[in-house]
Design an enzyme around this catalytic site. Structure first.
Site, PDB file in Angstrom:
ATOM      1  N   ASP A 159       0.848  -1.190   0.000  1.00  0.00           N
ATOM      2  CA  ASP A 159       0.000   0.000   0.000  1.00  0.00           C
ATOM      3  C   ASP A 159       0.889   1.246   0.000  1.00  0.00           C
ATOM      4  O   ASP A 159       1.885   1.311   0.709  1.00  0.00           O
ATOM      5  CB  ASP A 159      -0.928  -0.014   1.221  1.00  0.00           C
ATOM      6  CG  ASP A 159      -2.075   0.971   1.080  1.00  0.00           C
ATOM      7  OD1 ASP A 159      -3.230   0.512   0.963  1.00  0.00           O
ATOM      8  OD2 ASP A 159      -1.832   2.198   1.080  1.00  0.00           O
ATOM      9  N   ILE A 160       0.467   2.250  -0.773  1.00  0.00           N
ATOM     10  CA  ILE A 160       1.280   3.470  -0.914  1.00  0.00           C
ATOM     11  C   ILE A 160       1.248   4.322   0.359  1.00  0.00           C
ATOM     12  O   ILE A 160       2.170   5.098   0.609  1.00  0.00           O
ATOM     13  CB  ILE A 160       0.812   4.264  -2.158  1.00  0.00           C
ATOM     14  CG1 ILE A 160       1.893   5.202  -2.655  1.00  0.00           C
ATOM     15  CG2 ILE A 160      -0.488   5.002  -1.896  1.00  0.00           C
ATOM     16  CD1 ILE A 160       1.655   5.730  -4.067  1.00  0.00           C
ATOM     17  N   ASN A 177     -12.818  -3.594   2.124  1.00  0.00           N
ATOM     18  CA  ASN A 177     -13.884  -2.599   2.130  1.00  0.00           C
ATOM     19  C   ASN A 177     -14.680  -2.740   0.834  1.00  0.00           C
ATOM     20  O   ASN A 177     -14.089  -2.887  -0.235  1.00  0.00           O
ATOM     21  CB  ASN A 177     -13.288  -1.193   2.224  1.00  0.00           C
ATOM     22  CG  ASN A 177     -12.455  -0.996   3.468  1.00  0.00           C
ATOM     23  OD1 ASN A 177     -12.826  -1.472   4.540  1.00  0.00           O
ATOM     24  ND2 ASN A 177     -11.329  -0.323   3.342  1.00  0.00           N
ATOM     25  N   GLU A 228     -12.467   3.054  -1.394  1.00  0.00           N
ATOM     26  CA  GLU A 228     -11.997   4.186  -2.205  1.00  0.00           C
ATOM     27  C   GLU A 228     -11.698   3.757  -3.633  1.00  0.00           C
ATOM     28  O   GLU A 228     -12.013   4.473  -4.579  1.00  0.00           O
ATOM     29  CB  GLU A 228     -10.733   4.792  -1.595  1.00  0.00           C
ATOM     30  CG  GLU A 228     -10.968   5.504  -0.278  1.00  0.00           C
ATOM     31  CD  GLU A 228      -9.658   5.903   0.388  1.00  0.00           C
ATOM     32  OE1 GLU A 228      -8.619   5.971  -0.309  1.00  0.00           O
ATOM     33  OE2 GLU A 228      -9.682   6.123   1.604  1.00  0.00           O
ATOM     34  N   VAL A 229     -11.039   2.623  -3.775  1.00  0.00           N
ATOM     35  CA  VAL A 229     -10.640   2.164  -5.112  1.00  0.00           C
ATOM     36  C   VAL A 229     -11.597   1.048  -5.553  1.00  0.00           C
ATOM     37  O   VAL A 229     -11.662  -0.005  -4.896  1.00  0.00           O
ATOM     38  CB  VAL A 229      -9.181   1.666  -5.115  1.00  0.00           C
ATOM     39  CG1 VAL A 229      -8.797   1.186  -6.513  1.00  0.00           C
ATOM     40  CG2 VAL A 229      -8.233   2.769  -4.637  1.00  0.00           C
ATOM     41  N   HIS A 248      -9.935  -5.445  -3.564  1.00  0.00           N
ATOM     42  CA  HIS A 248      -8.614  -5.630  -2.962  1.00  0.00           C
ATOM     43  C   HIS A 248      -8.771  -6.089  -1.530  1.00  0.00           C
ATOM     44  O   HIS A 248      -9.694  -5.673  -0.827  1.00  0.00           O
ATOM     45  CB  HIS A 248      -7.772  -4.352  -3.026  1.00  0.00           C
ATOM     46  CG  HIS A 248      -8.476  -3.126  -2.537  1.00  0.00           C
ATOM     47  ND1 HIS A 248      -9.408  -2.464  -3.310  1.00  0.00           N
ATOM     48  CD2 HIS A 248      -8.393  -2.436  -1.374  1.00  0.00           C
ATOM     49  CE1 HIS A 248      -9.869  -1.419  -2.633  1.00  0.00           C
ATOM     50  NE2 HIS A 248      -9.282  -1.386  -1.457  1.00  0.00           N
ATOM     51  N   HIS A 277      -6.912  -5.932   1.983  1.00  0.00           N
ATOM     52  CA  HIS A 277      -5.838  -5.338   2.779  1.00  0.00           C
ATOM     53  C   HIS A 277      -5.286  -6.427   3.697  1.00  0.00           C
ATOM     54  O   HIS A 277      -6.059  -7.117   4.388  1.00  0.00           O
ATOM     55  CB  HIS A 277      -6.364  -4.224   3.672  1.00  0.00           C
ATOM     56  CG  HIS A 277      -6.861  -3.002   2.967  1.00  0.00           C
ATOM     57  ND1 HIS A 277      -6.101  -1.863   2.802  1.00  0.00           N
ATOM     58  CD2 HIS A 277      -8.060  -2.719   2.393  1.00  0.00           C
ATOM     59  CE1 HIS A 277      -6.812  -0.937   2.173  1.00  0.00           C
ATOM     60  NE2 HIS A 277      -8.006  -1.430   1.912  1.00  0.00           N
TER      61      HIS A 277
HETATM   62  P1  AMP Z   1      -9.918   1.206   0.145  1.00  0.00           P
HETATM   63  O1  AMP Z   1     -10.345   2.388   0.978  1.00  0.00           O
HETATM   64  O2  AMP Z   1     -10.192  -0.106   0.793  1.00  0.00           O
HETATM   65  O3  AMP Z   1     -10.461   1.292  -1.265  1.00  0.00           O
HETATM   66  O4  AMP Z   1      -8.338   1.301   0.077  1.00  0.00           O
HETATM   67  C1  AMP Z   1      -7.611   1.754  -1.022  1.00  0.00           C
HETATM   68  C2  AMP Z   1      -6.152   1.670  -0.671  1.00  0.00           C
HETATM   69  O5  AMP Z   1      -5.395   1.840  -1.862  1.00  0.00           O
HETATM   70  C3  AMP Z   1      -5.665   2.745   0.320  1.00  0.00           C
HETATM   71  O6  AMP Z   1      -5.121   2.118   1.468  1.00  0.00           O
HETATM   72  C4  AMP Z   1      -4.606   3.509  -0.480  1.00  0.00           C
HETATM   73  O7  AMP Z   1      -3.513   3.921   0.303  1.00  0.00           O
HETATM   74  C5  AMP Z   1      -4.203   2.485  -1.540  1.00  0.00           C
HETATM   75  N1  AMP Z   1      -3.656   3.037  -2.775  1.00  0.00           N
HETATM   76  C6  AMP Z   1      -4.185   4.017  -3.550  1.00  0.00           C
HETATM   77  N2  AMP Z   1      -3.418   4.238  -4.624  1.00  0.00           N
HETATM   78  C7  AMP Z   1      -2.360   3.382  -4.526  1.00  0.00           C
HETATM   79  C8  AMP Z   1      -1.216   3.122  -5.332  1.00  0.00           C
HETATM   80  N3  AMP Z   1      -0.971   3.798  -6.459  1.00  0.00           N
HETATM   81  N4  AMP Z   1      -0.355   2.155  -4.935  1.00  0.00           N
HETATM   82  C9  AMP Z   1      -0.574   1.466  -3.796  1.00  0.00           C
HETATM   83  N5  AMP Z   1      -1.645   1.658  -2.998  1.00  0.00           N
HETATM   84  C10 AMP Z   1      -2.519   2.611  -3.353  1.00  0.00           C
END
Ligand code: AMP
Length: 126
Positions: free
Chosen positions: A35-36, A97, A105-106, A110, A112
């Site tokens: 994770d970034i 999530n 968010e994404v 995924h 975690h």
């Molecule tokens: P979620 O809220 O479960 O969708 O989590 C999305 C996760 O993606 C967050 O923990 C971000 O820090 C992570 N994230 C977003 N962009 C990147 C990226 N380019 N590389 C790695 N992790 C990312």
């Protein structure tokens, strides 16, 4: 109305090689990277290469091969990073999530994987 998969989400772009990532493991159907903005000493994201938005969609629609590959990749990275009890680690938390209430968010499924410290309460009190 049901949402459709956004092919321009950040994880789709990582899978196409348009954005760099810190890969821990790549298998035929799965990518695991760091994770970034890590929330723990070990904070990995395991994603299927297929276009699935949420964990439930992946469980419902993915092929047996994709699901097996994903689950074994998760087990492998827990071993590689030393967080699995089977290699002497202290354990970890694996969470996904999904959707608005899940605060996703994404919009690409995924998992975690968080470890390296006690992870605290699962959710904030209501
Ligand atoms: P979620 O809220 O479960 O969708 O989590 C999305 C996760 O993606 C967050 O923990 C971000 O820090 C992570 N994230 C977003 N962009 C990147 C990226 N380019 N590389 C790695 N992790 C990312």
């Amino acid at each position: 109305m049901a949402q459709s998969y956004d092919p321009n989400n950040v994880f789709a772009r990582i899978l196409r090689g348009e954005i760099p990532n810190d890969t821990v493991l790549e298998t035929p159907h799965t990518l695991v990277f760091r994770d970034i903005t890590p929330k723990a000493p070990v904070h990995l994201l395991a994603i299927p290469k297929g276009a699935y938005m949420t964990v439930d969609e992946f469980y419902a629609r993915a092929s047996d091969a994709e699901i097996l590959d994903f689950t074994r990749a998760v087990a492998r990275v827990c071993e590689i990073t030393g967080i699995a009890a089977s290699v002497g680690g202290n354990g970890f938390r694996a969470i996904s999530n999904a959707g608005a209430d899940g605060m996703q968010e994404v919009p690409h499924f995924h998992l975690h994987i968080l470890g390296g410290r006690p992870m605290g309460a699962l959710v904030e009190p209501a």
